[in-house]
Design a protein around this motif. Sequence first.
Motif, PDB file in Angstrom:
ATOM      1  N   TYR A   1      -2.237   6.200  -5.809  1.00  0.00           N
ATOM      2  CA  TYR A   1      -2.565   5.308  -4.708  1.00  0.00           C
ATOM      3  C   TYR A   1      -2.465   3.882  -5.214  1.00  0.00           C
ATOM      4  O   TYR A   1      -3.076   3.531  -6.220  1.00  0.00           O
ATOM      5  CB  TYR A   1      -3.976   5.590  -4.189  1.00  0.00           C
TER       6      TYR A   1
ATOM      7  N   LYS B   1       0.636   5.581  -0.936  1.00  0.00           N
ATOM      8  CA  LYS B   1      -0.165   6.745  -1.303  1.00  0.00           C
ATOM      9  C   LYS B   1       0.773   7.926  -1.472  1.00  0.00           C
ATOM     10  O   LYS B   1       1.586   8.207  -0.591  1.00  0.00           O
ATOM     11  CB  LYS B   1      -1.192   7.049  -0.214  1.00  0.00           C
TER      12      LYS B   1
ATOM     13  N   GLU C   1       0.847  -1.185   0.000  1.00  0.00           N
ATOM     14  CA  GLU C   1       0.000   0.000   0.000  1.00  0.00           C
ATOM     15  C   GLU C   1       0.881   1.232   0.000  1.00  0.00           C
ATOM     16  O   GLU C   1       1.762   1.380   0.844  1.00  0.00           O
ATOM     17  CB  GLU C   1      -0.918   0.013   1.219  1.00  0.00           C
TER      18      GLU C   1
END
Length: 138
Positions: free
Chosen positions: A90, A71, A69
């Motif tokens: 993202y 961002k 993950e």
Amino acid sequence: MMRTNSWIPTVFNDLFYNDLMPKVNQTAPAINVKESDKAYTVELAAPGMKKEDFNVHIDDEGNLVVKLESKQDHKEEDKNTRYLRREFSYTKFEQTLILPDDVKKDAISAKVENGVLTVELPKVVEEKVKLSRKIDIA
């Protein structure tokens, strides 16, 4: 066929959708799995990602879970301009791998180097029982 939005003129679509500015890749990272006599090796291609972007763990069922993950929000404040288009980056990915029975789960290790996550899954070393022996004659 290109779909246009009525609130963004075609000129801006032509400016942003071209070969110089590719669209965000919507596919999952490529995964390689190798096997040797001593271990399995899982390689996941994730260019530009850092160690902090990954979470690698064994779940309650004994499976290997790899999560990614990241961002990135590029904010540039300027009072004299306004956004006609603003894109955020993202990335979120999760993959569960069922581990073979011969993996030594307490010795699994992982590292990130040059945009590749490498997970080493050592195999349980089974000692071979020697079948040859001397038989005494009674």
